[in-house]
Design a protein around this motif. Structure first.
Motif, PDB file in Angstrom:
ATOM      1  N   ASP A  56      16.437  21.030 133.728  1.00 57.10           N
ATOM      2  CA  ASP A  56      15.624  19.819 133.853  1.00 57.10           C
ATOM      3  C   ASP A  56      15.950  18.903 132.684  1.00 57.10           C
ATOM      4  O   ASP A  56      15.703  19.242 131.526  1.00 57.10           O
TER       5      ASP A  56
ATOM      6  N   ASP B 259      14.911  15.569 132.727  1.00 57.61           N
ATOM      7  CA  ASP B 259      14.011  14.415 132.770  1.00 57.61           C
ATOM      8  C   ASP B 259      13.358  14.188 131.405  1.00 57.61           C
ATOM      9  O   ASP B 259      12.970  15.142 130.719  1.00 57.61           O
ATOM     10  N   GLY B 260      13.243  12.931 131.024  1.00 56.40           N
ATOM     11  CA  GLY B 260      12.561  12.577 129.796  1.00 56.40           C
ATOM     12  C   GLY B 260      13.368  12.749 128.529  1.00 56.40           C
ATOM     13  O   GLY B 260      12.821  12.618 127.428  1.00 56.40           O
TER      14      GLY B 260
ATOM     15  N   THR C 145      20.314   8.741 131.881  1.00 53.68           N
ATOM     16  CA  THR C 145      20.215   8.057 133.165  1.00 53.68           C
ATOM     17  C   THR C 145      20.419   9.067 134.289  1.00 53.68           C
ATOM     18  O   THR C 145      20.955  10.167 134.081  1.00 53.68           O
ATOM     19  N   GLY C 146      20.016   8.686 135.493  1.00 53.21           N
ATOM     20  CA  GLY C 146      20.228   9.561 136.635  1.00 53.21           C
ATOM     21  C   GLY C 146      21.693   9.842 136.875  1.00 53.21           C
ATOM     22  O   GLY C 146      22.081  10.974 137.226  1.00 53.21           O
TER      23      GLY C 146
ATOM     24  N   ILE D 186      22.913  12.430 134.312  1.00 48.93           N
ATOM     25  CA  ILE D 186      22.427  13.769 134.673  1.00 48.93           C
ATOM     26  C   ILE D 186      23.283  14.346 135.802  1.00 48.93           C
ATOM     27  O   ILE D 186      23.676  15.526 135.768  1.00 48.93           O
TER      28      ILE D 186
END
Length: 286
Positions: free
Chosen positions: A176, A178-179, A183-184, A187
């Motif tokens: 994970d 996220d945070g 950026t997407g 990732i």
């Protein structure tokens, strides 16, 4: 954890310890690496067990803490690559001596090294994180990834600066992010690289050659020529790898002008087969 074992590493004359240490200090990931004074320290795994080593780049003294003494041979071998101790400096100087841009730089610095890496996948992650952001920003994000996903070394003291192992490719596949400031798209690239490494579609064996390595890497979504050639410089140890798309190189070669990647590629031909060393010289001049 086992007792500390000491070794001596033979350093070349005029080895540029300050420059090499400065390179690693700017990129050192807290918890995994630590630069202090004249020494570089990092965690590593061998035969399923964790440990750490510390190398002093002025005295050549190496301290290794690992449960298995057999790890020492691996560390000492890797250190030669990590610090580029076997670079053919006389040949590099001759290659660059008459070049209008590189000649003065090689005379000023005399000894230039291309820092390597401990692990190819780790270097790949760092290269992806470094796309289009500063070294400091990439280091910050890498430190967040380590803080969230690294394996803490059992028995590591609270004040141990290298207390965790950098996560391997299998961890990255399902991690994970996220945070963490990614950026997407970034990732997705990290996961795609991890999946390719786990599947054996990308590896960091120098025997494959840079052309094949670049082709395999650039087949991964989000990895372009710059990233692949940067990895080839440091992970494959190709002395002629050359990230022609690097914006710093394109600006610094002819001050006041930004060359295209094709123009820089053409300009680099006289520097072969040591273009990776030209990269370090020009970065230092930027």
């Amino acid at each position: 954890m086992s007792s500390l074992r000491n070794h001596d590493l033979v350093l070349p004359p005029r080895f540029p310890a300050d420059a090499v240490l400065a390179f690693y200090a700017r990129r050192a990931i807290p918890g995994v690496e630590h630069v202090r004074g004249t020494s570089y320290r990092r965690s590593f795994a061998f035969d399923g067990e964790a440990g750490w080593f510390e190398a002093d780049l002025t005295t050549g003294r190496v301290a290794i803490r690992h449960a298995r003494p057999a790890a020492d041979a691996l560390v000492l071998e890797r250190l030669r690559s990590l610090f580029d101790l076997d670079a053919p400096q006389a040949k590099i100087r001759r290659c660059f001596a008459r070049d209008a841009r590189l000649g003065p730089l090689i005379r000023e610095h005399r000894d230039i090294r291309v820092p390597g890496c401990w692990d190819g996948f780790e270097l790949g992650v760092r290269a992806v994180l470094g796309q289009q952001i500063t070294v400091a920003a990439a280091r910050t994000i890498a430190s967040r990834i380590v803080a969230r996903h690294a394996q803490r070394i059992e028995g590591a003291a609270d004040d141990e600066p290298c207390h965790s192992l950098f996560p391997d490719a299998r961890v990255f596949v399902g991690a994970d992010f996220d945070g963490l400031g990614l950026t997407g798209a970034r990732i997705a690239t990290l996961r795609a690289l991890a999946q390719a490494v786990v599947a054996g579609e990308v590896d960091f064996d120098p025997a494959q050659g840079t052309a094949r390595f670049v082709a395999r890497c650039t087949a991964v979504r989000g990895i372009g020529d710059w990233t692949a050639h940067y990895m080839a410089m440091r992970a494959l140890r190709d002395p002629d790898a050359f990230p022609a798309g690097d914006i710093v190189l394109r600006k610094v070669l002819q001050p006041g002008t930004t060359l295209s990647a094709k123009e820089l590629e053409r300009a680099s031909q006289p520097w072969r087969p040591f273009r990776a060393y030209a990269v370090l010289l020009l970065w230092r001049a930027a």
